[in-house]
Scaffold this active site. Structure first.
Site, PDB file in Angstrom:
ATOM      1  CD  GLU A 424      -2.278   1.319   2.890  1.00  0.00           C
ATOM      2  OE1 GLU A 424      -2.777   2.393   3.265  1.00  0.00           O
ATOM      3  OE2 GLU A 424      -2.278   0.300   3.603  1.00  0.00           O
ATOM      4  CG  ASP A 498      -0.256   1.660   6.195  1.00  0.00           C
ATOM      5  OD1 ASP A 498       0.796   1.049   5.958  1.00  0.00           O
ATOM      6  OD2 ASP A 498      -0.477   2.825   5.828  1.00  0.00           O
ATOM      7  CG  ASP A 500      -4.448   2.895   8.525  1.00  0.00           C
ATOM      8  OD1 ASP A 500      -4.608   1.997   7.668  1.00  0.00           O
ATOM      9  OD2 ASP A 500      -3.927   3.986   8.265  1.00  0.00           O
ATOM     10  CG  ASP A 502      -7.660   4.918   4.788  1.00  0.00           C
ATOM     11  OD1 ASP A 502      -8.896   4.752   4.654  1.00  0.00           O
ATOM     12  OD2 ASP A 502      -7.127   6.031   4.886  1.00  0.00           O
TER      13      ASP A 502
END
Length: 812
Positions: A424, A498, A500, A502
């Site tokens: 990402e 990641d 998180d 997103d």
């Protein structure tokens, strides 16, 4: 080198008597000894009841999961014969339970068709049960017999009279062979619902006494109801089309319904067995569907713009179909029965479909026009996709000679030794490129969120640059005409995002792409999810990386438990080192479950009170004296308790309990907890829920030391002890103390990590942790992707509302 001495003689030949072979090699009979095999035991018993239903002698099947993880299956069929078997000279029921390949399914008189053709079903269940109880209801009598590990422990005898008829099997899986006896209610529900759809008019009831869940399945609509159920998340274009008939003693049923999506969903069954790999019945259906729709499309019934040649893929776009055949002597490939091999069935299904679907289309021109219009749209889109692919190929976007510019290729040429990381963002991609081992690790950075392929047609998918880059890098091609898994260039495809929200979204979009467009990448075990650490903890050279919140808490607890001692108000015991760590570990898990239950409206004080009073199983709930004492205790603590009532069906006492009073009224008003907690029904499902049972086990370990206030002190400084009022505050205090004196870095994104850190924690094969993506339940996976990634908003909102309270950590 060949050994000279030969010790292999007649004495080495072992004969496994009775059901010993099953206990020796259980996986040969039930697939494995894990979750699938455990539930297969239930299916084998239920299939016998369904065979009775197919023969016309049974219309109700009851399945019960008991609190001790045993299973009962009862039907109202004819009952297993109880007369003496001529050859074996024991009751026929005993033969059925103790002999492999014994049963009434090898002639065509007792059962015209059956699923358990191999005759190993119920005897295998008996072999793999530590205890099996058999009850047969026939001729006004109850016959009873018991077995242990496949061997009878009691003769078949009459123990009472009854007006019922049928058979009841109650068995305890042998955990000496099976890895677990923890039955999953949802897994059983899926299969039983399926059986109810396939056998219209049969009522199947399942109850879980552990959690008080209960479902009843009864579908007069049969397969038509089944396709409506499968399409419940979509918008159907028409009412189900149902076709049935008989050809050469083969009973054929087909249900068809198109929806507004671009995916096909076809299920096939033979004698109620889900033929996951298809077979000749499915081949015949596909051929007839394509031919019938083409025949209608080329007729004068349609306007010129709809008169087109449409292919098999086109007519199956948006199709939900179920093909079910019942055949006297099915030829399945292997005992797992996943593919039907009777070649004559193809022609039988095809001729019936051609005849009846043709008539239906002629008689229902409105429905026919909708189906043809969808197929013609699909043909045009396929043509557009082909042109898009040709254009991309001419520009060098989908062929190996021009790999994506962002791709950092590796040096090895053997796909089995190569791995590619889909990373990402460019920042993380840069770190990964610098930190990788360029001999066998390739890096493909992805910019932003890729297209949600669940909502897109194939031609639109091919116009997405990020998806084109993935397709090109993998080298398999895409689409039915070109896709070839054998050409894949990497045997490890690693999604690295990641930690998180997103990152989770991007990971989900990638999983959707692979599941819908390249499922074989998952099925072959090539798809992985990287597990980058969430924390870096320590000082200087003593720094370590930790994957998640649970690991972080464990590390902090280990650290502080080596530095502190704890004593309770009784003062008769001091916890330190390993003993303290075990206590705090149990307390951590206990607090976590209690917090989850509190979010569901269960008051922690009331929960603890019930556990301390010893409410632990059905025996407690059946004891009037204990339940009265519990009622008195709860009332004395400020709870509002209803009168005891006897539940005849469940055989337990029940009472409703309103939450305990909160002594600090000002605190109650400040926190607005007056409406927060719900009434608990003791005697019903809550007591048997997995969360309550975990609290029960952990509580017994914790409560023996739970005499606050607690004093926390260093081993050599008891005079400087800190006093803590309750166990929850004790946990929080120790966590905060454990954080002192060390550096804690929490990584929100991969880009925050240096190349050497990313290599060391996430990419180094010797140290990294990766999750392999598997499809354990294809139907469930399909539904989840449709629910979470599809067009329909309402079911997704409902899913989020129902599961919001289960979220422990939401990293935004």
């Amino acid at each position: 080198m060949i050994k000279e001495q030969n010790n292999y003689n007649a004495g080495n030949i072992k004969i496994l008597e009775g059901l010993e072979a099953v206990r020796k090699r259980p996986s040969m009979y039930i697939g494995n000894v894990d979750v699938e095999g455990l539930h297969h035991l239930v299916y084998e018993v239920v299939d016998n009841s369904i065979d009775e239903a197919m023969a016309g002698y049974c219309d109700t099947v009851n399945v019960t999961i008991h609190t001790n993880n045993s299973i009962s299956v009862e039907d109202n069929g004819r009952g297993i014969p109880v007369g003496m078997h001529e050859k074996e000279n024991v009751p026929a029921a005993e033969v059925v339970l103790t002999k492999l390949h014994a049963g009434g399914k090898f002639d065509n008189d007792s059962y015209k068709v059956s699923g358990g053709l191999h005759g190993v079903g119920i005897s295998v269940v008996n072999a793999l049960s530590s205890l099996l109880e058999l009850e047969i209801y026939c001729e006004g009598k109850i016959y009873y017999q018991t077995f242990e590990k496949g061997k009878k422990t009691r003769e078949l005898e009459i123990i009472g009279s009854t007006e019922k008829r049928g058979t009841k099997i109650h068995f305890f899986p042998d955990t000496g062979i099976m890895n677990s006896d923890d039955f999953n209610y949802d897994i059983l529900v899926r299969r039983l619902r399926e059986l109810a759809f396939l056998n219209k008019g049969v009522r199947i009831i399942i109850e879980d006494e552990r959690s008080d869940q209960k479902d009843e399945f009864f579908y007069e609509g049969g397969l038509s109801s089944f396709v409506e159920y499968l399409n419940r998340r979509h918008t159907p274009l028409h009412d189900p089309i149902f076709i049935q008939g008989e050809r050469n003693d083969v009973q054929i049923e087909v249900a068809i319904q198109y929806n507004d999506t671009f995916k096909e969903k076809m299920l096939s069954f033979a004698n109620n067995i889900n033929t996951i790999e298809g077979g000749f019945h499915l081949v015949g259906f596909k051929a007839a569907l394509t031919r019938s729709l083409n025949q209608y499309a080329s007729s004068d019934n349609l306007p010129k713009n709809l008169q087109a040649k449409i292919g098999g893929d086109d007519v199956r776009e948006g199709l939900t179909a179920i093909v079910s055949v019942r055949i006297k002597e099915p030829q399945f490939e292997g005992q797992t029965k996943t593919k039907l091999g009777n070649s004559d069935v193809k022609g039988l299904v095809e001729s019936l479909m051609n005849e009846k679907l043709g008539i239906f289309l002629e008689e229902n021109p409105g429905v026919a026009k909708k189906i043809i219009a969808k197929a013609v749209d699909a043909a045009r889109a396929r043509d557009a996709a082909r042109r898009a692919r040709d254009l991309a190929r001419s520009k060098g976007a989908l062929i190996d000679s021009t790999l994506p510019g962002k791709l950092a290729e590796c040096q090895y040429s053997d796909p089995a030794a190569r791995e590619i990381f889909l990373v990402e963002g460019d920042s993380a991609g840069g770190s990964a490129k610098q930190g990788r081992d360029r001999r066998f690790q390739a890096i493909l950075p992805l910019k932003g969120k890729i297209l949600n392929v669940e909502k897109a047609r194939f031609d639109k998918i091919l116009r997405s640059d990020e998806i084109k880059n993935i397709i090109t890098a993998l080298g398999t091609g895409v689409g039915r005409e070109e896709y070839d898994i054998s050409k894949i260039r990497y045997h490890k495809v690693v999604i690295m995002t990641d930690a998180d929200v997103d990152g989770s979204h991007i990971r989900t979009l990638l999983l959707t792409f692979f599941y819908r467009q390249m499922k074989e990448v998952i099925e072959n075990g090539y798809l992985y999810i990287a597990q980058p650490p969430l924390f870096k903890v320590g000082k200087g050279k003593n720094e370590i990386y930790i994957k998640d919140e649970a690991g972080f808490s464990e590390h902090i607890l280990k650290r502080i438990c080596s530095q502190k001692n704890i004593k309770n108000s009784k003062g008769d015991k001091i916890l330190s080192d390993n003993e303290l760590f075990l206590f705090m570990g149990n307390l951590f898990e206990y607090i976590d479950i209690v917090s989850k239950l509190e979010r569901r409206g269960i008051q922690p004080e009331l929960l603890e009170l019930i556990i301390k009073e010893g409410v632990d199983d059905k025996q407690f709930l059946q004891d009037h004296e204990k339940m009265e004492k519990l009622k008195h205790t709860l009332s004395s603590r400020g709870c509002e308790v209803s009168e005891l009532s006897w539940n005849e069906e469940r055989g337990v006492y029940e009472m409703k309990v309103l939450p305990c009073e909160i002594s600090d009224k000002e605190e109650m008003i400040k926190q607005d907890t007056s409406h927060k907690f719900q009434t608990i029904e003791i005697g019903r499902g809550f007591i048997h829920s997995p969360d309550f049972q975990k609290c029960l086990v952990l509580g017994k370990k914790i409560y023996e030391f739970d005499y606050p206030p607690f004093s926390v002190f260093s081993p050599d400084k008891e005079d400087d002890a800190v006093m803590i009022d309750d166990k929850k505050s004790l946990f929080s205090f120790l966590i905060e103390e454990g954080k002192k004196g060390i550096n804690i870095q929490r990584y929100k994104g991969l880009g925050e990590m240096n190349p050497d850190q990313l290599w060391e924690t996430t990419m180094n094969p010797e140290k990294r942790i990766m999750l392999r993506v598997k499809i354990e339940d294809a139907e469930e996976a399909d539904e989840i992707f449709t629910l979470l990634m599809g067009d329909v908003v309402e079911p997704r909102r409902e899913f989020i509302q129902n599961n919001a309270l289960e979220v422990n950590t939401l990293d935004i």
